[in-house]
Design an enzyme around this catalytic site. Structure first.
Site, PDB file in Angstrom:
ATOM      1  N   ARG A 178       0.838  -1.200   0.000  1.00  0.00           N
ATOM      2  CA  ARG A 178       0.000   0.000   0.000  1.00  0.00           C
ATOM      3  C   ARG A 178       0.869   1.244   0.000  1.00  0.00           C
ATOM      4  NH1 ARG A 178      -4.872   2.149   2.734  1.00  0.00           N
ATOM      5  NH2 ARG A 178      -4.849   4.326   2.084  1.00  0.00           N
TER       6      ARG A 178
ATOM      7  N   ASP B 269      -6.730  -1.955   1.646  1.00  0.00           N
ATOM      8  CA  ASP B 269      -7.233  -0.892   2.509  1.00  0.00           C
ATOM      9  C   ASP B 269      -7.929  -1.561   3.687  1.00  0.00           C
ATOM     10  OD1 ASP B 269      -7.897   1.672   3.366  1.00  0.00           O
ATOM     11  OD2 ASP B 269      -9.722   1.752   2.157  1.00  0.00           O
TER      12      ASP B 269
ATOM     13  N   ARG C 214      -5.535   1.261  -4.437  1.00  0.00           N
ATOM     14  CA  ARG C 214      -4.692   0.643  -3.419  1.00  0.00           C
ATOM     15  C   ARG C 214      -4.746  -0.878  -3.480  1.00  0.00           C
ATOM     16  NH1 ARG C 214      -7.839   4.151   0.806  1.00  0.00           N
ATOM     17  NH2 ARG C 214      -7.156   5.549  -0.779  1.00  0.00           N
TER      18      ARG C 214
END
Length: 137
Positions: A86, A98, A95
């Site tokens: 990330r 998360d 991403r």
């Protein structure tokens, strides 16, 4: 002896092999000291909200039993995200992983720039109902 809390963590990914990143996040939390994944919701696809063109997200919720206090748990979530590659360069950017703390018993105020619970916590958790469809870990 530390008190165990039941915490709900939102999990999402929209880069690379999203399901593999989500599985990595679940296993990392499950094997972390003071944590145990109890259940995982079904996965849902949602449209990304953010800059530029992004892939859809795969989202779900992890039910976690933990003896960690909120801030050390938040640190763990960010460590797992970083281990999954990330990058935090662009707000609301795509991403690999998360992990957001949705609900932690007794927490109702901002923590280090992250609100817990978030205003959208119940909306996110509602994706995962009925809970009888959740998979035991």
């Amino acid at each position: 002896m530390a008190v165990e809390a039941t915490v709900f963590v939102a999990a999402g990914s929209n880069l690379g092999d999203s399901l593999s990143y989500l599985k990595f996040g679940i296993e990392s939390l499950h094997t972390a000291s003071g944590c145990r994944v109890s259940r995982v919701s079904p996965w849902y696809r949602s449209t990304a909200i953010g800059p530029g063109r992004q892939n859809d997200y795969i989202n779900g919720v992890i039910e976690l039993s933990t003896t960690r206090e909120p801030l050390p748990l938040l640190d763990l979530l960010q460590e797992v995200e970083a281990a999954a590659g990330r990058e935090r360069g662009i707000r609301w950017g795509a991403r690999t992983l998360d992990l957001d703390m949705l609900l932690y018993p007794g927490i109702k105020q901002a923590m280090r720039g992250s609100h817990c619970p978030t205003r959208d916590s119940w909306r996110v958790i509602s994706w995962c109902t009925p809970c009888t469809t959740w998979r035991r870990h």
